[in-house]
Enzyme design. Structure first.
Site, PDB file in Angstrom:
ATOM      1  N   TYR A   1      49.710  33.997  36.559  1.00  0.00           N
ATOM      2  CA  TYR A   1      50.585  34.565  37.575  1.00  0.00           C
ATOM      3  C   TYR A   1      50.668  33.678  38.804  1.00  0.00           C
ATOM      4  O   TYR A   1      49.888  32.732  38.949  1.00  0.00           O
ATOM      5  CB  TYR A   1      50.121  35.977  37.945  1.00  0.00           C
ATOM      6  CG  TYR A   1      48.907  36.050  38.852  1.00  0.00           C
ATOM      7  CD1 TYR A   1      47.637  35.755  38.371  1.00  0.00           C
ATOM      8  CD2 TYR A   1      49.020  36.421  40.190  1.00  0.00           C
ATOM      9  CE1 TYR A   1      46.517  35.833  39.212  1.00  0.00           C
ATOM     10  CE2 TYR A   1      47.915  36.506  41.026  1.00  0.00           C
ATOM     11  CZ  TYR A   1      46.662  36.204  40.529  1.00  0.00           C
ATOM     12  OH  TYR A   1      45.570  36.272  41.354  1.00  0.00           O
TER      13      TYR A   1
ATOM     14  N   ARG B   1      51.899  24.732  40.313  1.00  0.00           N
ATOM     15  CA  ARG B   1      50.647  25.314  39.830  1.00  0.00           C
ATOM     16  C   ARG B   1      50.879  26.205  38.612  1.00  0.00           C
ATOM     17  O   ARG B   1      50.048  26.246  37.696  1.00  0.00           O
ATOM     18  CB  ARG B   1      49.929  26.091  40.929  1.00  0.00           C
ATOM     19  CG  ARG B   1      48.536  26.552  40.473  1.00  0.00           C
ATOM     20  CD  ARG B   1      47.739  27.204  41.560  1.00  0.00           C
ATOM     21  NE  ARG B   1      48.426  28.373  42.088  1.00  0.00           N
ATOM     22  CZ  ARG B   1      48.057  29.016  43.187  1.00  0.00           C
ATOM     23  NH1 ARG B   1      47.019  28.606  43.886  1.00  0.00           N
ATOM     24  NH2 ARG B   1      48.730  30.074  43.604  1.00  0.00           N
TER      25      ARG B   1
ATOM     26  N   ARG C   1      47.644  43.155  17.197  1.00  0.00           N
ATOM     27  CA  ARG C   1      46.535  42.586  17.952  1.00  0.00           C
ATOM     28  C   ARG C   1      45.817  41.558  17.097  1.00  0.00           C
ATOM     29  O   ARG C   1      45.414  41.860  15.969  1.00  0.00           O
ATOM     30  CB  ARG C   1      45.559  43.685  18.373  1.00  0.00           C
ATOM     31  CG  ARG C   1      44.360  43.159  19.175  1.00  0.00           C
ATOM     32  CD  ARG C   1      43.480  44.296  19.665  1.00  0.00           C
ATOM     33  NE  ARG C   1      42.345  43.818  20.453  1.00  0.00           N
ATOM     34  CZ  ARG C   1      41.157  43.510  19.941  1.00  0.00           C
ATOM     35  NH1 ARG C   1      40.930  43.636  18.646  1.00  0.00           N
ATOM     36  NH2 ARG C   1      40.189  43.077  20.734  1.00  0.00           N
TER      37      ARG C   1
ATOM     38  N   LYS D   1      45.181  30.116  37.068  1.00  0.00           N
ATOM     39  CA  LYS D   1      45.473  31.400  37.747  1.00  0.00           C
ATOM     40  C   LYS D   1      45.802  32.480  36.716  1.00  0.00           C
ATOM     41  O   LYS D   1      46.962  32.863  36.541  1.00  0.00           O
ATOM     42  CB  LYS D   1      46.609  31.210  38.762  1.00  0.00           C
ATOM     43  CG  LYS D   1      46.659  32.315  39.822  1.00  0.00           C
ATOM     44  CD  LYS D   1      47.491  31.883  41.010  1.00  0.00           C
ATOM     45  CE  LYS D   1      47.739  33.003  42.009  1.00  0.00           C
ATOM     46  NZ  LYS D   1      46.534  33.605  42.577  1.00  0.00           N
TER      47      LYS D   1
ATOM     48  N   GLU E   1      34.515  30.998  46.563  1.00  0.00           N
ATOM     49  CA  GLU E   1      35.747  31.383  47.266  1.00  0.00           C
ATOM     50  C   GLU E   1      35.740  32.888  47.472  1.00  0.00           C
ATOM     51  O   GLU E   1      34.815  33.576  47.060  1.00  0.00           O
ATOM     52  CB  GLU E   1      36.983  30.952  46.461  1.00  0.00           C
ATOM     53  CG  GLU E   1      37.033  31.535  45.068  1.00  0.00           C
ATOM     54  CD  GLU E   1      38.171  30.985  44.199  1.00  0.00           C
ATOM     55  OE1 GLU E   1      39.201  30.560  44.732  1.00  0.00           O
ATOM     56  OE2 GLU E   1      38.014  31.025  42.960  1.00  0.00           O
TER      57      GLU E   1
ATOM     58  N   LEU F   1      40.075  28.395  42.559  1.00  0.00           N
ATOM     59  CA  LEU F   1      41.522  28.235  42.430  1.00  0.00           C
ATOM     60  C   LEU F   1      41.982  27.190  43.452  1.00  0.00           C
ATOM     61  O   LEU F   1      41.528  27.190  44.595  1.00  0.00           O
ATOM     62  CB  LEU F   1      42.234  29.568  42.692  1.00  0.00           C
ATOM     63  CG  LEU F   1      43.737  29.474  42.422  1.00  0.00           C
ATOM     64  CD1 LEU F   1      44.006  29.436  40.922  1.00  0.00           C
ATOM     65  CD2 LEU F   1      44.488  30.618  43.054  1.00  0.00           C
TER      66      LEU F   1
HETATM   67  N1  PDD Z   1      45.427  35.112  45.266  1.00  0.00           N
HETATM   68  N2  PDD Z   1      41.415  31.976  45.226  1.00  0.00           N
HETATM   69  C1  PDD Z   1      41.691  33.030  44.453  1.00  0.00           C
HETATM   70  C2  PDD Z   1      40.643  33.540  43.533  1.00  0.00           C
HETATM   71  C3  PDD Z   1      42.970  33.634  44.516  1.00  0.00           C
HETATM   72  O1  PDD Z   1      43.243  34.692  43.734  1.00  0.00           O
HETATM   73  C4  PDD Z   1      43.927  33.137  45.433  1.00  0.00           C
HETATM   74  C5  PDD Z   1      45.315  33.731  45.543  1.00  0.00           C
HETATM   75  C6  PDD Z   1      43.578  32.034  46.241  1.00  0.00           C
HETATM   76  C7  PDD Z   1      44.543  31.425  47.231  1.00  0.00           C
HETATM   77  O2  PDD Z   1      45.582  30.718  46.579  1.00  0.00           O
HETATM   78  P1  PDD Z   1      47.028  30.584  47.243  1.00  0.00           P
HETATM   79  O3  PDD Z   1      46.813  29.965  48.585  1.00  0.00           O
HETATM   80  O4  PDD Z   1      47.753  29.691  46.333  1.00  0.00           O
HETATM   81  O5  PDD Z   1      47.591  31.950  47.346  1.00  0.00           O
HETATM   82  C8  PDD Z   1      42.317  31.475  46.105  1.00  0.00           C
HETATM   83  C9  PDD Z   1      46.736  35.731  45.299  1.00  0.00           C
HETATM   84  C10 PDD Z   1      47.360  35.718  46.642  1.00  0.00           C
HETATM   85  C11 PDD Z   1      46.613  37.124  44.697  1.00  0.00           C
HETATM   86  O6  PDD Z   1      45.915  37.236  43.710  1.00  0.00           O
HETATM   87  O7  PDD Z   1      47.244  38.074  45.189  1.00  0.00           O
END
Ligand code: PDD
Length: 286
Positions: free
Chosen positions: A32, A51, A100, A150, A182, A206
């Site tokens: 996503y 990405r 499945r 992601k 993170e 990420l």
């Molecule tokens: N989340 N680390 C993780 C684990 C994340 O899920 C996200 C983003 C980030 C930041 O990445 P970016 O700057 O590209 O948004 C870092 C999104 C916003 C979400 O899951 O809603």
């Protein structure tokens, strides 16, 4: 009622559906992106599109839509839903083979599922939370080893947010081998001797699109950046801390595991970076 996008078609949200055999549903076999919208325009669309492709490649999934069409779908959803400030959620799964099975289906016969929808968030840019700052707790990082992809496997991050909520905090930072990886849905930073410190890129985190932009803007503003590991103890003793993500931009952290940072209010570096990020991103928005 929202208009959403499913596999090439725009439709009201209550008419949208995907198969119960979709691998996103059965196996979390999907990726996503979340792109923010400010002033009706997309922030860093290019970064998110790049990405997305990287995530798809890493999982050997075909790209269901080219870059230009993807941009057009994002813009059309913003238009149709009258979004001024908010987010666009995009998900691509390996689709449904009608049953499945752990084995990936043949991509020649099973098309990926593509879903996009908008989330209106009035006041996103001038969020009161950014003025107050947020409290985080630390939790163990027990996620899998490819956090650079992601994927939609967000159960542990959801559990982490619930642990934070239960502890009276706003979010959690995750720890592995003694170091912060993170936040549950954001990248983590501290400020020490005026220097911005954040973990280096690897499969452990990420590769945030906001992170890349913020580090670039910081260097352009002659701020010092150091990409290295840090511990929770170092963070608690830091002058400042903050997080970045597409949905929060730059958000100050004022408390870590019950310990206030500095005077417990957002620091100047995080505050300035938020301003720069919003200003520069808006200029480049499409
Ligand atoms: N989340 N680390 C993780 C684990 C994340 O899920 C996200 C983003 C980030 C930041 O990445 P970016 O700057 O590209 O948004 C870092 C999104 C916003 C979400 O899951 O809603």
């Amino acid at each position: 009622m929202r208009t959403v996008y499913v596999n090439g078609e725009y439709m009201p949200e209550n008419e949208a559906s995907v198969s119960i055999f979709d691998r996103g549903f059965l196996m979390a076999d999907g990726v996503y992106e979340v792109t923010s919208v400010l002033g009706g325009k997309l922030i860093d669309f290019e970064g998110h599109a790049v990405r997305l492709q990287r995530s798809l490649d890493a999982l050997d999934m075909r790209s269901p839509i080219d870059r230009e069409d993807l941009l057009e779908v994002h813009r059309e959803l913003v238009r149709r839903n009258g979004i001024d400030e908010g987010m666009i959620y995009l998900q691509v799964t390996r689709g449904s083979a009608g049953d499945r099975d752990f084995v990936f289906p043949d991509p020649e016969t099973t098309a990926p599922t593509v879903v996009l929808f908008t989330q209106a968030k009035p006041g996103l840019a001038h969020s009161p939370a950014a003025k107050k700052g947020m409290k985080v707790i630390s939790i163990e990082d027990i996620r899998w080893g490819r956090r650079d992809i992601k994927t939609v496997q967000l159960l542990y991050p959801s559990m982490g947010k619930m642990m934070a909520k239960k502890a009276g905090a706003d979010d959690a930072w995750m720890i592995e081998d003694g170091y912060v990886t993170e936040g549950t849905s954001n990248n983590a930073y501290i400020v020490k001797d005026g220097k911005i410190i954040t973990r280096e890129l690897s499969n452990d985190i990420l590769h945030g699109i906001t992170r890349a932009a913020v580090l670039r803007f910081a260097e352009e503003a002659q701020m010092q950046v150091e990409e290295r590991n840090f511990t929770i103890e170092e963070a608690q003793a830091a002058e400042e801390a903050f997080i970045t993500s597409a949905s929060t931009f730059v958000m100050p952290v004022v408390e870590i595991d019950g310990v206030a940072l500095g005077d417990g209010t957002p620091g100047p570096v995080a505050t300035r970076l938020r301003e720069i990020y919003l200003e520069e991103s808006l200029k480049a928005a499409v």
